[in-house]
Write an enzyme that holds these catalytic residues in place. Structure first.
Site, PDB file in Angstrom:
ATOM      1  CB  SER A 184      -0.950  -0.002   1.192  1.00 24.70           C
ATOM      2  OG  SER A 184      -0.219  -0.068   2.392  1.00 24.70           O
ATOM      3  CG  HIS A 212      -4.755  -1.150   0.200  1.00 25.40           C
ATOM      4  ND1 HIS A 212      -5.293   0.116   0.238  1.00 25.40           N
ATOM      5  CD2 HIS A 212      -4.036  -1.300   1.329  1.00 25.40           C
ATOM      6  CE1 HIS A 212      -4.902   0.728   1.352  1.00 25.40           C
ATOM      7  NE2 HIS A 212      -4.141  -0.116   2.036  1.00 25.40           N
ATOM      8  CE  LYS A 243      -7.119  -0.151   4.248  1.00 25.09           C
ATOM      9  NZ  LYS A 243      -6.243  -1.202   4.779  1.00 25.09           N
TER      10      LYS A 243
HETATM   11  C1  LIG Z   1      -5.863  -1.490   6.195  1.00 21.56           C
HETATM   12  C2  LIG Z   1      -5.094  -2.760   6.272  1.00 21.56           C
HETATM   13  C3  LIG Z   1      -5.224  -3.622   7.363  1.00 21.56           C
HETATM   14  C4  LIG Z   1      -6.050  -3.276   8.559  1.00 21.56           C
HETATM   15  O1  LIG Z   1      -7.416  -3.373   8.256  1.00 21.56           O
HETATM   16  P1  LIG Z   1      -8.474  -2.824   9.354  1.00 21.56           P
HETATM   17  O2  LIG Z   1      -9.719  -3.557   9.021  1.00 21.56           O
HETATM   18  O3  LIG Z   1      -8.551  -1.360   9.190  1.00 21.56           O
HETATM   19  O4  LIG Z   1      -7.934  -3.215  10.690  1.00 21.56           O
HETATM   20  C5  LIG Z   1      -4.539  -4.825   7.323  1.00 21.56           C
HETATM   21  N1  LIG Z   1      -3.748  -5.151   6.277  1.00 21.56           N
HETATM   22  C6  LIG Z   1      -3.577  -4.329   5.223  1.00 21.56           C
HETATM   23  C7  LIG Z   1      -2.696  -4.734   4.090  1.00 21.56           C
HETATM   24  C8  LIG Z   1      -4.235  -3.102   5.195  1.00 21.56           C
HETATM   25  O5  LIG Z   1      -4.049  -2.282   4.166  1.00 21.56           O
END
Ligand SMILES: *Cc1c(COP(=O)(O)O)cnc(C)c1O
Length: 397
Positions: A184, A212, A243
Site C-alpha cells: 500500500s 487494498h 476500505k
Molecule cells: C488497512 C489494512 C489492514 C487493517 O485493516 P483494518 O480492518 O482497518 O484493521 C490490514 N492489512 C492491510 C494490508 C491493510 O491495508
C-alpha cells in the site's frame, strides 16, 4: 522518571524527527470532496487520501441497510460471538464473503488488524515456518510475533529470495508464505502467480492480505487472486470491510472450512472481543452486493487512475506503483513532503505525506488514492494544483 514525563520526552523526540502525525478532523462524511478545517476556517477539499475506492463510504444504500439493521437488531451484541454474540446477520456476512471471494468459509473479526493478529498462532507452532514479504502490513508483522513459528523474510516481491527462504525452511513441518496482495505504500501488486508456483514446488501454503484489492481489483472485484487468475490456489485470504467494501469496519479470514473452524475455536481476538455491530454487518453485506456488480465503478476508478498518472507524468513528476489507484508521488525529503501536502490543502487538495519509518529514508512521498467517485474535473483540478505546488517546491521544472 514519572511515566507521563517519559511519554512527554518521547513526544519531543518524535517532534525532533519531524514525524508527529496530526489528525485533521473532517466535518463532513467521507467522500471524494470533504470539508475540513484549515487556519480556523471550514474548507472544502478534494480528497485524495481515503481508501474509499468505490465511493461507498457514505453511500445511501449502505446507510439504509445499516439503519434497517439498527432498528431491527439494536446497536450491539454486548457479547463475544461464542457466548451470545452471533446473529443470523453475522453468519450471513461470513457466508456471503466466502462466496464472493470463492473460498470455502469465512470468519469475521472486528478488523483486519485483528484477523491478521489472530490467524497465525492457532495454525502454526515452533516446528513451522512463516515466510513473509518484507513490506507486509504491520498487522501481519504483529500476528507473526504472537505465534511461535520460525520466521523468514524475503525482499519485497523478490521471487529468487522467496525461493531461497523456502529452501532454508525445507525441514519445517509446515511452511506458510504470507504476502499483502497490494503493497500500500508503493501501489504495487504481489506476484501471486510466481508465489503460487513456488508454494506448489516447495509444498507451502499461501496467505494473501487483500485489504487494498477486495472490491476493486479483478473482474468481479474479488481481489488479486481473481485479477491474476490464481483463484483456488490461495489457502488463506484476509481482508477488511473498512476500505472499498463500505469503509466502516470489520475484517475477515477466508479459507477452508477446517482452517476457519479452528480459528473460531482458538483465535484470541475472536474469542475475547465483542462481536461486530449488526448495523455494520448489514452495511458490509450491502457493500458486497454492490461491489460484485460494480463494473462501471471499477472502470471509472481505473480511468481516474490513468488520467491522474498520465497528467502527473506528463508534468514531470516521479510516480511509484502501477495498475493500482494508489499513486504515490515521490518527493524525497520528509519535511519537504509535509510542506507540499500543506500547500496542496491550501489549494483545496487533501493529501497525506508519508515518510520514514513508514517508507525508507529519503523516499518520502505523497500517497494519492483515486476513487470511482472522483469526477474528471476533480482529477484535473488535483493535477493543476500539484503542478503549481510542484513548481514552487521545485519538484518539477
Ligand atoms: C488497512 C489494512 C489492514 C487493517 O485493516 P483494518 O480492518 O482497518 O484493521 C490490514 N492489512 C492491510 C494490508 C491493510 O491495508
Amino acid at each position: 522518571m514519572k511515566l507521563t514525563d517519559y511519554a512527554a520526552q518521547l513526544l519531543q523526540e518524535i517532534d525532533a524527527m519531524g514525524t508527529r502525525k496530526n489528525e485533521r478532523p473532517l466535518l463532513s462524511p467521507q467522500a471524494s470532496q470533504i470539508v475540513t478545517h484549515s487556519g480556523g476556517q471550514a474548507k472544502q477539499a478534494i480528497n485524495l487520501c481515503a481508501n474509499n475506492y468505490l465511493g461507498l463510504a457514505a453511500d445511501q444504500r449502505l446507510v439504509e441497510a445499516a439503519k434497517v439493521a439498527l432498528e431491527r437488531y439494536g446497536v450491539g451484541m454486548a457479547s463475544v460471538r461464542f457466548i451470545c454474540g452471533t446473529q443470523d446477520l453475522h453468519q450471513t456476512l461470513e457466508q456471503r464473503t466466502a462466496a464472493y471471494l470463492g473460498m470455502e468459509d469465512c470468519i469475521v473479526f472486528s478488523s483486519c488488524f485483528d484477523a491478521n493478529g489472530g490467524v497465525f498462532e492457532p495454525l502454526l507452532t515452533a516446528d513451522d515456518a512463516i515466510i513473509s514479504d518484507s513490506l507486509n502490513h504491520a498487522s501481519i508483522i504483529d500476528g507473526v510475533r504472537l505465534c511461535k513459528a520460525q520466521r523468514w523474510r524475503y525482499h519485497n516481491n523478490d521471487m529468487a529470495d522467496l525461493e531461497s527462504q523456502l529452501k532454508a525452511a525445507q525441514s519445517c513441518r509446515q511452511r506458510l508464505i504470507v504476502t499483502d496482495g497490494v503493497f500500500s505504500m508503493d501501489g504495487t501488486i504481489a506476484n501471486l502467480p510466481a508465489i503460487c508456483e513456488l508454494a506448489e514446488q516447495y509444498q507451502a501454503a499461501v496467505m494473501v492480505d487483500d485489504c487494498h484489492a477486495t472490491g476493486l481489483l479483478g473482474s468481479r472485484g474479488a481481489g488479486t487472486p481473481e485479477m491474476l487468475s490464481v483463484e483456488g490456489r490461495i489457502d488463506i485470504l484476509t481482508g477488511t470491510y473498512g476500505k472499498a467494501l463500505g469503509g466502516a469496519s470489520g475484517g475477515y479470514v477466508a479459507g477452508s472450512k477446517a482452517v476457519v473452524e479452528l480459528l473460531r475455536q482458538r483465535a484470541r481476538p475472536y474469542l475475547f472481543s465483542n462481536a461486530v455491530p449488526p448495523a455494520i454487518c448489514a452495511a458490509a453485506l450491502a457493500a458486497i452486493d454492490i461491489a460484485e456488480q460494480a463494473d462501471t465503478a471499477r472502470q471509472q476508478l481505473q480511468a481516474n487512475a490513468q488520467r491522474f498518472r498520465h497528467g502527473m507524468t506528463s508534468a514531470g513528476f516521479t510516480l511509484l506503483g502501477a495498475s493500482h489507484p494508489i499513486i504515490p508521488v515521490l518527493v524525497g525529503d520528509a519535511a519537504l513532503a509535509g510542506e507540499v501536502a500543506d500547500a496542496l490543502l491550501q489549494r483545496g487538495i487533501y493529501v497525506t505525506a508519508f515518510s520514514y519509518p513508514v517508507v525508507p529514508k529519503g523516499m518520502a512521498r505523497i500517497r494519492t488514492q483515486m476513487s470511482a467517485a472522483h469526477t474528471e474535473e476533480q482529477i484535473d483540478q488535483a493535477i493543476a494544483a500539484f503542478i503549481e505546488v510542484g513548481r514552487i517546491y521545485q519538484l518539477i521544472a
